[in-house]
Design a protein around this motif. Structure first.
Motif, PDB file in Angstrom:
ATOM      1  N   ILE A   1      -0.610   0.914  -2.632  1.00 59.12           N
ATOM      2  CA  ILE A   1       0.555   1.780  -2.886  1.00 59.12           C
ATOM      3  C   ILE A   1       1.856   0.990  -2.923  1.00 59.12           C
ATOM      4  O   ILE A   1       2.925   1.570  -3.104  1.00 59.12           O
ATOM      5  N   GLY A   2       1.768  -0.330  -2.732  1.00 58.68           N
ATOM      6  CA  GLY A   2       2.964  -1.163  -2.832  1.00 58.68           C
ATOM      7  C   GLY A   2       3.640  -1.495  -1.523  1.00 58.68           C
ATOM      8  O   GLY A   2       4.764  -1.979  -1.508  1.00 58.68           O
ATOM      9  N   MET A   3       2.974  -1.239  -0.401  1.00 61.51           N
ATOM     10  CA  MET A   3       3.518  -1.601   0.910  1.00 61.51           C
ATOM     11  C   MET A   3       2.826  -2.885   1.361  1.00 61.51           C
ATOM     12  O   MET A   3       1.769  -2.852   1.983  1.00 61.51           O
TER      13      MET A   3
ATOM     14  N   PRO B   1       3.391  -0.517  -7.365  1.00 62.67           N
ATOM     15  CA  PRO B   1       2.622  -1.180  -8.425  1.00 62.67           C
ATOM     16  C   PRO B   1       3.068  -0.669  -9.785  1.00 62.67           C
ATOM     17  O   PRO B   1       3.550   0.464  -9.906  1.00 62.67           O
ATOM     18  N   PRO B   2       2.955  -1.502 -10.811  1.00 65.47           N
ATOM     19  CA  PRO B   2       3.345  -1.041 -12.151  1.00 65.47           C
ATOM     20  C   PRO B   2       2.479   0.136 -12.589  1.00 65.47           C
ATOM     21  O   PRO B   2       1.296   0.189 -12.274  1.00 65.47           O
ATOM     22  N   ARG B   3       3.108   1.063 -13.290  1.00 64.48           N
ATOM     23  CA  ARG B   3       2.360   2.226 -13.806  1.00 64.48           C
ATOM     24  C   ARG B   3       1.490   1.792 -14.975  1.00 64.48           C
ATOM     25  O   ARG B   3       1.902   0.987 -15.804  1.00 64.48           O
ATOM     26  N   ALA B   4       0.313   2.381 -15.005  1.00 66.42           N
ATOM     27  CA  ALA B   4      -0.579   2.100 -16.127  1.00 66.42           C
ATOM     28  C   ALA B   4      -0.010   2.750 -17.383  1.00 66.42           C
ATOM     29  O   ALA B   4       0.450   3.889 -17.368  1.00 66.42           O
TER      30      ALA B   4
END
Length: 179
Positions: free
Chosen positions: A49-51, A174-177
């Motif tokens: 989730i980007g943490m 995270p970058p979106r797909a």
């Protein structure tokens, strides 16, 4: 009306609220440590989730959830326990639930709001007479900071500032797909 001497329904209701909110949060922390996937699975989820680093956040989140939950349940240092709830729930709402709307049935942030505001409310009322705060601090200079406006301000300020600092320092979504 009072039961068993001078213990009021208000005091028992406050104890019930603290116990349910606190033990629910502590159970979340225990699940991060001992649930499916254990701490390693929780660490991978935090990374996803980007943490980052995920292992750090898994341990800190589990520890904070257990500590804040137990402190709220027993009524110990209420402003700090409530600040923990607020910070944890703001970070969870922002990183995981904000894009899903309000309702928990769609994985929204409704549950996060209820836990955070419930804890803030208890900080504002104080833990009550059936608490460690009352037993330990009622005759000390610290007592006025453990309930009322002071406790509410401490809990809200520390909780919000703590969550903003954590998000600013660690959250890298995270970058979106692309579709």
């Amino acid at each position: 009306m009072t039961i068993s001497g001078d213990v009021s329904g208000y005091e028992v209701a406050l104890l019930l609220l603290r116990a349910v909110l606190g033990l629910t949060m502590a159970a979340h922390g225990c699940n991060k440590l001992f649930g499916p996937g254990g701490i390693a699975g929780t660490a991978r989820w935090f990374d996803s989730i980007g943490m980052s680093p995920g292992a750090f956040h898994a341990r800190v989140a589990a520890g904070a959830e257990i500590a804040a939950g137990v402190c709220l349940a027993v009524g110990f240092l209420m402003p700090l326990a409530a600040a923990g709830f607020v910070s944890l729930m703001v970070v969870a709402a922002w990183t995981v639930h904000r894009g899903n709307g309000f309702f928990v049935t769609k994985d929204g942030w409704e549950y996060n709001l209820v836990l955070a505001v419930g804890a803030l409310s208890v900080a504002g009322t104080g833990a009550g007479r059936l608490s460690l705060d009352y037993m330990v601090f009622r005759d000390t200079a610290l007592w006025p900071l453990l309930h009322g406006w002071a406790a509410l301000a401490i809990a809200a300020t520390l909780g919000i500032v703590g969550s903003f600092v954590q998000l600013a320092v660690f959250f890298r979504p995270p970058p979106r797909a692309s579709t």
